[in-house]
Structures are given as C-alpha cells and as structure tokens.
Design an enzyme around this catalytic site. Structure first.
Site, PDB file in Angstrom:
ATOM      1  N   GLU A 265      -4.292   3.187 -10.745  1.00 26.79           N
ATOM      2  CA  GLU A 265      -3.775   1.817 -10.789  1.00 26.79           C
ATOM      3  C   GLU A 265      -3.319   1.402 -12.191  1.00 26.79           C
ATOM      4  O   GLU A 265      -2.254   0.821 -12.354  1.00 26.79           O
ATOM      5  CB  GLU A 265      -4.790   0.830 -10.218  1.00 26.79           C
ATOM      6  CG  GLU A 265      -5.081   1.035  -8.728  1.00 26.79           C
ATOM      7  CD  GLU A 265      -3.842   0.976  -7.841  1.00 26.79           C
ATOM      8  OE1 GLU A 265      -2.785   0.530  -8.311  1.00 26.79           O
ATOM      9  OE2 GLU A 265      -3.934   1.398  -6.666  1.00 26.79           O
TER      10      GLU A 265
ATOM     11  N   MET B   1       0.827  -1.201   0.000  1.00 27.05           N
ATOM     12  CA  MET B   1       0.000   0.000   0.000  1.00 27.05           C
ATOM     13  C   MET B   1       0.862   1.253   0.000  1.00 27.05           C
ATOM     14  O   MET B   1       1.798   1.358   0.788  1.00 27.05           O
ATOM     15  CB  MET B   1      -0.930  -0.043   1.221  1.00 27.05           C
ATOM     16  CG  MET B   1      -1.849   1.136   1.333  1.00 27.05           C
ATOM     17  SD  MET B   1      -2.985   1.223  -0.092  1.00 27.05           S
ATOM     18  CE  MET B   1      -3.174   2.983  -0.214  1.00 27.05           C
TER      19      MET B   1
ATOM     20  N   GLU C 219       4.569   0.791  -5.707  1.00 24.35           N
ATOM     21  CA  GLU C 219       4.128   1.630  -4.583  1.00 24.35           C
ATOM     22  C   GLU C 219       4.881   2.957  -4.588  1.00 24.35           C
ATOM     23  O   GLU C 219       4.300   4.002  -4.318  1.00 24.35           O
ATOM     24  CB  GLU C 219       4.334   0.900  -3.245  1.00 24.35           C
ATOM     25  CG  GLU C 219       3.673  -0.481  -3.150  1.00 24.35           C
ATOM     26  CD  GLU C 219       2.215  -0.523  -3.572  1.00 24.35           C
ATOM     27  OE1 GLU C 219       1.512   0.491  -3.443  1.00 24.35           O
ATOM     28  OE2 GLU C 219       1.782  -1.586  -4.055  1.00 24.35           O
TER      29      GLU C 219
HETATM   30  N1  TRP Z   1      -3.412   0.575  -3.717  1.00 23.42           N
HETATM   31  C1  TRP Z   1      -2.740  -0.662  -3.466  1.00 23.42           C
HETATM   32  C2  TRP Z   1      -1.829  -0.908  -4.634  1.00 23.42           C
HETATM   33  O1  TRP Z   1      -2.223  -0.948  -5.740  1.00 23.42           O
HETATM   34  C3  TRP Z   1      -3.597  -1.847  -3.340  1.00 23.42           C
HETATM   35  C4  TRP Z   1      -4.682  -1.891  -2.329  1.00 23.42           C
HETATM   36  C5  TRP Z   1      -5.946  -1.547  -2.461  1.00 23.42           C
HETATM   37  C6  TRP Z   1      -4.617  -2.515  -1.094  1.00 23.42           C
HETATM   38  N2  TRP Z   1      -6.681  -1.900  -1.401  1.00 23.42           N
HETATM   39  C7  TRP Z   1      -5.904  -2.503  -0.567  1.00 23.42           C
HETATM   40  C8  TRP Z   1      -3.593  -3.075  -0.390  1.00 23.42           C
HETATM   41  C9  TRP Z   1      -6.176  -3.111   0.648  1.00 23.42           C
HETATM   42  C10 TRP Z   1      -3.865  -3.662   0.819  1.00 23.42           C
HETATM   43  C11 TRP Z   1      -5.153  -3.703   1.328  1.00 23.42           C
HETATM   44  O2  TRP Z   1      -0.678  -1.048  -4.495  1.00 23.42           O
HETATM   45 ZN    ZN Z   2      -1.395   0.330  -7.001  1.00 23.96          ZN
END
Ligand code: TRP
Ligand code: ZN
Length: 853
Positions: A315, A258, A293
């Site tokens: 994304e 994350m 990330e």
């Molecule tokens: N934004 C994160 C990524 O693409 C992924 C993500 C979305 C995430 N929801 C999450 C990670 C919940 C952990 C838990 O890298």
């Molecule tokens: Zn991402």
C-alpha cells in the site's frame, strides 16, 4: 493489547502445505450459492514435520469434504476446518469441498455479496474464507481456475476468459495469487471497451463494466486506465500480463476500490464521471484510484505481502506510485501540496491520538482496522524519503532489483529494504525505525549567523505513542534552500541528513544572513517547529522558489493569524491580508496554486495545530475565528473578485484536465469568498448557469455557508434525485456547512429523509461522515454530535462492522479537548463497547480509543 484474539507479527510461521492449484465452481443463487473447491495440495517442506491442515472458513454451510475422492466425516469449527495430520498423505493430494452460502444475507460486503441485483466479491483482507474453506493468508499463492453458472448475462472472474456458453463461463488465472485477490462478478452489465497494446506487443482488451445506462460515464476512467498502463511501462518498466483487464463499478462497497487480479472492483463513485455529475476533485480522484489499483498489479499482486503486518509493502509503495503518476499527469507542485494536506488531516491526526501505530504494526485484533492513513499515506512518505536519500538512480536500481528478485513471491519489509541496501550499498538499519516507531517527529530548528557563516541547528523529538514510550532518533532528510534578503536563491536545495537527536549544519561564504527555506517539498513527515515572524513568512510566500514551501509559508502565516485570534481575540493583521491579495491576483501563478493558497486551514487542522502548541482547542472559538478571518479576507479581496471570476470563466467546452480544473478551483474559491459579502447574489447566478458539477456544487456550498440556498437545495435534489453519487454530495454538503448548533439537528433530519439508505456505505458516509467532519458541529458542547454518531455506529455495526469501525475514528481526537467533551466522548465509547454482540472490528477500535484515558 490483551485481547485473546490478538495476532502478532512475531508469531509468523510458514503454512503447513503448498497449494499447487485451485479449481472453483460456483452455482449462483441469492440464498443458496454452491461453491465447489478442488485444492491440489502437498506438504510444505519449509514447514518441516507432519502437520494437520487448517482451512479458514466462516459462515459456510459445509455439504461435503473429500480427500483424493474419499468422503471425510468432519465437523467444522466456527472459523475453519481442521483435517488431522494422520489423514493426510505425504505425497500431493486433492481436497474437495462443497459449501453453501447466502450472498443475499451478506450485509458486511465481505466475501460474495449482492449489490442491486448483481453478485460481486470483496476478499481483502479475509473475505475469501466466507466463500469457501481455504488457507486464507497472503503467503499461500496458487493459480486459480473458476467456473461460474448463472442465468445472468455477464460472468467475470480473474485471469483470461477460457470458454463460455449458455448460463456458464470459465476463467483461468495463470498467475499464482493469494486468495485475497480472488474476484467474481455476475450481473446484467454493459461494457465500455478499449484496446491496449503493451510495449512488447501483447494485445489487451480493456473493459469497464457498469449498469445499463451508465456506459456513457466511463470514458474518463478508461482514459485514466490507458494512461496508467503506459506510465507504468515508461517509468517503472512494468507491463500488463493478461489478455483482458476488467473493471466493475458497484454501488455498495466498503472502500474505494480493490485490485483483484485482472478484475478490479470499484466503488461506482470512483468510476462514473461526466462533467454534469462529477466535480474536478472527483475526476482527479478517479484518475488516482484507477492508477492505484492498476499499479497494484505489480506492487501487490505479482509481488504480494507475506502476512498482513507487511501491508505497507504494497500500500505505501502503491500510494507513492499513484502520487507520482498524478504529479506527472497534472501539476507536481499542486499534487504535493494536496498530498501533504491529506497527510496532515488524516495521518498526523491519527499519529497524535490513541490510535497511533507504526507503518508496520506488530499486532492486531482485526486487520481491517489497519487500512489506515499511517499504513497508506505515511507508508508512501517513507518511500519518498528513501528515494530522496538514495537518489533517483538508486531508487530505480532498487526497484528493478525488487521486481527481479521477488516476482511471484510474498515479501516482507526486510526484503524491501534489502534491495535498497544491495542496489545502493547504503545501510538502512536506522532508517528502518520509520517502519517500527509510531508518532510524528517534531523537528525543532534554530539558526545563527556570524562572519559569513550561517548555521542551522536541527533537533528531532520523537514523542511517545501508545505502547511506545521511548524512541530512538530517525534518519530525517531535511531539504533546505537559502535565499538572499533580496529574494535570490543563494544555496539551492540540498538535503541535510539528520541522524542524531541534535545536529548542526554550516553554510559558509555567504555575503548576508540568508532566509532559510526548510523542509522543501515536505521532505519528511514531521512537524517543523521554528519561531518565524510574519515578515519572514510573507517574504517566503512571495519569493520561495520551492512551490511547496511557498504555499507552506502562506499556510503557516494563516495558522499564526488564526491561532493568535483564538488566543487574544482581535482581527487579522493587514500583513497576512496583503500577502494573500498578492497571491490571489498574481496572474503569473498557477490558478490551482492560488486556490490552494486562499483556502483557510480547516477547523480540525487548527485544533491539531493548537494541540501541538500545548493548548486545549475550543471548537466554537476556532469556528468563530475562522469565519471572522474569512470575512476580513473577503473585505480585502472583494473589489478584485468579480473581475477575477470573469477572467477564469470557462471559454470553450468543458475539459477535465488539470489546467481547466485549476481555473475552476480558483473561480469557486473566489465565489465563496465573495459570497460572504454579497448576500449570495453571485453564487445564485453561478448555480443557475453552471454546466459542470464543480461550479454547481461550489455555488451551492457558497450559499449554504452563508445560511442561504434553500431554493437551490430543493432544485438540486429535484434535478439529481435519480443519481446516488450526486445525491451523496447533496446530503453531505448540508451537514458539512451547518452551523455548530444545528449540525446534529440537520443530520437527524436528513437521516429520516426517504433517500437515506443507511445500509449503503456511500450514503452512510455522506451523512454520518459529514457530521463527524463538521468540527464544531460534531464537537458541540451539548454532546449531541457525539451521541448521534455513536447511535448510528451502534446501529450499523451488526450489519457492516468494517464500515462502522472505520467511521468510529471520528472519536480518535478526543484527548485534545476539554474535560467536559472528553467525558462525553468517553461515555459514548463506553456505551459502544458495552453494546451486546459488538463486532471484533468496532470493539477493537473503541477499546483502543478508550485506553488513551
Ligand atoms: N487494497 C485496496 C486498495 O488499497 C483496499 C482495500 C482493502 C479494500 N480492504 C478492502 C477495498 C476492503 C474494499 C474493501 O486499493
Ligand atoms: Zn491499495
């Protein structure tokens, strides 16, 4: 979708208020953490008129609310707090709330939770509302100041460290951000540090925080981070913008990682690596996720999404960027092949089933269910097409404009496309259909040849998907090259732009009828349909100058062979075996490429391919044919394999780079092929001698694949019992390689193993996910695989709905199969749906999957 909880893109409204800044104070306690929030607010002029103030909040115990210092007597609703308009000043005001939460009781791993004694957070998409009352939506951006009080030695949050003392620390994040990027970590952690100086001279302290004992396994992640930071400066002109950049590894995590501002939180399996514990695939994935990330700092954080329907804005783009990065760090050709393999295995599969949805969906019940291959991987493909259509220069200008125009904003896909239109002058109205129309287009190709003119006839068919019966033609960039019958390239790669349902393209002045190489580099996410004989495929495998299409020719040949064996029985033809032998022993080719070319299409890929050809795939038949084809290949290649393996053996000390990894990949593939004939002798030797996890686990897989390896399974467990990430491989491998009749039984046995900690998402995925991924085992006609997976999803759902829902996609392919299997899957989905208290996450998924029938 008739669920009353459905949210629609069309309903977007700006928030009633602006949050100028946020001050949070945490007093950490496992059962009673106190969160004090001071929100500096004022009415949003864009929202016009007087509005009440809605703050999201779930599972919070409200202690007090004050407005400009005065206590308010408010009763919270189940999912938030409403402050009536008549109480709210029109001038700026301060709202203070005090709530109590229980991180220890948080098994969903959303919000503030505990993982092995450490506090951590996960707020995307809507976890912040489980921490405090707040407008938990990405278009509300504010700078955050955070104070943490705890006895634990390491206290981290977003931004820069301001001050610290005995039992407390304060952090200040000057960059306005949405709440989903908030993060906090507290624990007994140690750091692997490195310095970094940005292009303009800012000194940044990089830190990777792990449990004591793991600090010697951070070097590769740190190296990947430094290379990512440099690459983003060099390729996108994007610099880092804080004094520190921290990464924390946690063992209990729902996804990969994350991108919280300045404080990325990672699933420990994507951070920790040493040659002894990480495979080359692990190294590559760590590099890619660290980059992903980090790249979000600009594409996601500095420019975020207006609402969750725009998820692909951050994304799709960030996946595209991490794919470019890995291509630059390793082999671009091999990376492209791997990405297309993933795209087909996950996104095409999704697109062909009941869960198909557009890259930008228009409604959802639970946003967590839309972190999908379509949003991520197809989202990245759409950007790749855009780049191909406007050219590298146009793409660079559009991105510069995007960063200049939208920095600090919460943007939309419309904003994104507009910068391309403004930077390049190209009209993208038709291209936008890639964002709104679900489904994988089929590209039908035929050709003719007369008087030196070669004509390609292209036709696009956009099949219906749930809720979208009719589709309009899309803009499809089709990269094409032409080869002479002697193998020379006569027309180098050109991009044909298919914009209508049917179009023909002429190539004039050719001396002989050429062999076309179509969809080079996989220039669009479509299924190519063209009648091609084995001879022409073998010719392209030998001669195509486009590495993707060279591989693709071998792939298509293998699928033809396996498909014919499924339909008509018999053995694989010698043309295929000879073509593969050529590639296997061609020392002029990259070993990584050869390893990919020698891998047979997976069972699930074959099922998808047969489904596309209008057949009902029989999982047992596919499994049996794939084995027979593998054995025939082994008989053809066997004489050369020991020599090949010797030549590929590591000569010096282990290095994780792409070149060395490619040699190991080919060596392991060779070993696995050879093992089909030698009773496992070579694999036992490699297992015993291995000094790296790639070969150790590769040899173990070779043994399990031929029904051997009992002693090695025991030795592996003895050696690695203390390492959860390695033990996940041990669990997964035994199930993935179990024969169809035994897969469910092996899974069941392993679920009673004392180390099967089903509340840990990695372990749950290693076991239950491995059964879902064992095609013939999961789809066993008895229904045992379906039943076991459904049992475990029902068991996990009350604790961790996000992971349960995500794993329910195991069932998404059910309409492919015969009536008996369909009935069994529907029965399981109905059983899931009928479970009392089922989560919104899992009920949405089961409901959507059932709606297909
Ligand atoms: N934004 C994160 C990524 O693409 C992924 C993500 C979305 C995430 N929801 C999450 C990670 C919940 C952990 C838990 O890298
Ligand atoms: Zn991402």
């Amino acid at each position: 979708m008739s669920d009353p909880r459905t949210v629609y893109l069309a309903d977007y409204r700006p928030f009633s208020h602006i949050v100028d800044r946020v001050e949070l104070s945490f007093r950490l306690d496992p059962r009673a953490t106190r969160v004090a929030a001071r929100l500096h607010l004022r009415p949003n002029p864009e929202a016009r008129g007087r509005h009440h103030l809605w703050l999201d909040g779930e599972e919070l115990r409200l202690v007090s609310v004050r407005l400009d210092g005065a206590l308010l007597d408010l009763t919270p609703e189940e999912n938030g707090l409403s402050i009536p308009a008549e109480l709210l000043p029109e001038a700026p005001f301060v709202l203070e709330t005090l709530v109590e939460i229980s991180p220890e009781a948080n098994t969903a791993l959303e919000g503030l939770y505990m993982s092995r004694g450490m506090y951590c957070t996960q707020c995307e998409a809507q976890g912040f509302r489980k921490i405090t009352y707040y407008p938990d939506r990405p278009d509300v951006m504010a700078p955050f100041k955070v104070r943490i009080e705890s006895d634990l030695p390491v206290l981290l949050s977003n931004g820069n460290p301001v001050a610290t003392g005995e039992g407390w620390a304060e952090w200040d994040d000057p960059w306005p951000k949405p709440a989903y990027l908030f993060a906090l970590v507290a624990g007994d952690l140690v750091a692997h540090h490195a310095p970094f100086t940005t292009a303009s001279g800012r000194a940044v302290d990089l830190g990777i925080w792990v449990r004591p004992g793991d600090q010697d396994r951070c070097a590769y992640a740190m190296d990947s981070l430094i290379r990512s930071m440099r690459w983003d400066e060099e390729v996108y002109g994007r610099e880092y913008d804080l004094d520190v950049f921290n990464i924390v590894a946690v063992d209990d995590f729902n996804m990969g990682a994350m991108e919280n501002k300045g404080l990325n939180i990672f699933n420990s399996r994507y951070v920790l690596a040493s040659p002894e514990t990480a495979t080359d695939e692990d190294f590559a994935r760590i590099e890619a996720i660290i980059a992903h990330e980090y790249f979000h700092n600009w594409t996601g954080n500095r420019i975020t999404c207006r609402d969750w329907f725009q998820l692909c804005l951050k994304e799709g783009l960030t996946v595209f960027r991490d794919q470019q990065f890995s291509g630059d760090m390793r082999s671009a050709a091999v990376k492209r092949i791997e990405d297309v393999l993933t795209l087909r295995a996950r996104q095409f599969r999704e697109d062909q089933g009941p869960l198909a949805h557009p890259v930008r969906p228009e409604s959802f019940v639970e946003i967590n269910n839309f972190y999908t291959a379509t949003v991520y991987e197809k989202g990245a493909e759409v950007i790749g097409m855009l780049k191909r259509l406007v050219g590298d220069d146009g793409y660079a200008r559009a991105l510069d404009l995007y960063f200049a125009r939208h920095d600090g904003q919460a943007a939309t896909i419309e904003d994104w496309l507009k910068v391309f239109e403004d930077a390049t002058g190209r009209d993208l109205a038709q291209f936008k259909r890639w964002y709104s129309q679900a489904g994988t287009p089929r590209l039908k190709v035929s050709d003719d040849w007369a008087d030196g003119t070669y004509t390609l006839h292209l036709e696009q068919v956009n099949p219906p998907t749930p809720g979208q019966d009719h589709k309009d033609p899309k803009v499809i960039p089709v990269a094409v090259g032409l080869l002479n019958p002697n193998g020379d390239e006569v027309v180098p790669t050109t991009v044909l732009e298919l914009t209508e349902a049917k179009q023909s393209f002429r190539f004039e002045g050719l001396a002989a009828k050429p062999v076309p190489s179509i969809l080079r580099g996989f220039s669009a996410p479509v299924v190519l349909e063209r009648e091609v004989g084995a001879g022409e495929r073998a010719f392209l495998l030998a001669h195509d100058t486009d590495p993707f299409n060279k591989w693709e020719a071998g792939r298509a040949l293998a699928k033809d062979v396996l498909g014919r064996m499924v339909r008509d029985g018999g053995e694989p033809g010698s043309d295929w075996l000879e073509a593969l032998a050529q590639v296997a022993f061609d020392e002029s080719l990259d070993p990584a490429f050869r390893a990919l070319a020698l891998r047979l299409p997976s069972d699930d890929d074959m099922a998808q391919t047969l489904q596309g050809a209008g057949m009902v795939p029989d999982p047992d038949a596919i499994w049996a044919v794939r084995r027979r084809a593998g054995e025939a290949l082994a008989r053809r290649l066997a004489p050369g394999l020991p020599g090949l393996m010797d030549r590929l053996a590591d000569k010096g000390p282990f290095t994780p780079d792409a070149k060395a990894a490619g040699r190991r990949a080919l060596r392991v593939v060779a070993l696995q092929i050879l093992s089909k004939l030698d009773g496992g002798a070579a694999a036992r030797q490699v297992f015993a001698a291995a000094n790296n996890m790639t070969e150790e686990v590769g040899a173990l897989a070779a043994l399990l694949d031929i029904g051997q390896g009992e002693a090695e399974v025991a030795r592996f467990a003895g050696r690695w019992a203390g390492d959860a990430n390695v033990m996940d491989k041990w669990f997964a491998l035994q199930i993935a390689l179990a024969t169809p009749d035994w897969a469910a039984a092996v899974t069941e046995r392993l679920t009673s193993h004392p180390a099967f900690d089903w509340k840990n998402p990695n372990r749950f995925r290693a076991v239950i996910g491995a059964l879902s991924g064992n095609h013939a085992g999961f789809h066993a006609a008895s229904g045992a695989g379906y039943r076991l997976v459904a049992d475990w999803l029902i068991k996990l759902d009350p604790l961790n709905p996000q992971t349960a829902a995500r794993m329910s996609t195991a069932f998404e392919t059910w309409p492919r199969y015969d009536a008996g299997r369909q009935a069994r899957v529907k029965g399981e989905l109905q059983r899931i749906l009928g479970t009392p208290g089922l989560s919104r996450d899992l009920s949405e998924m089961a409901g959507r999957m059932l709606a297909a029938g």
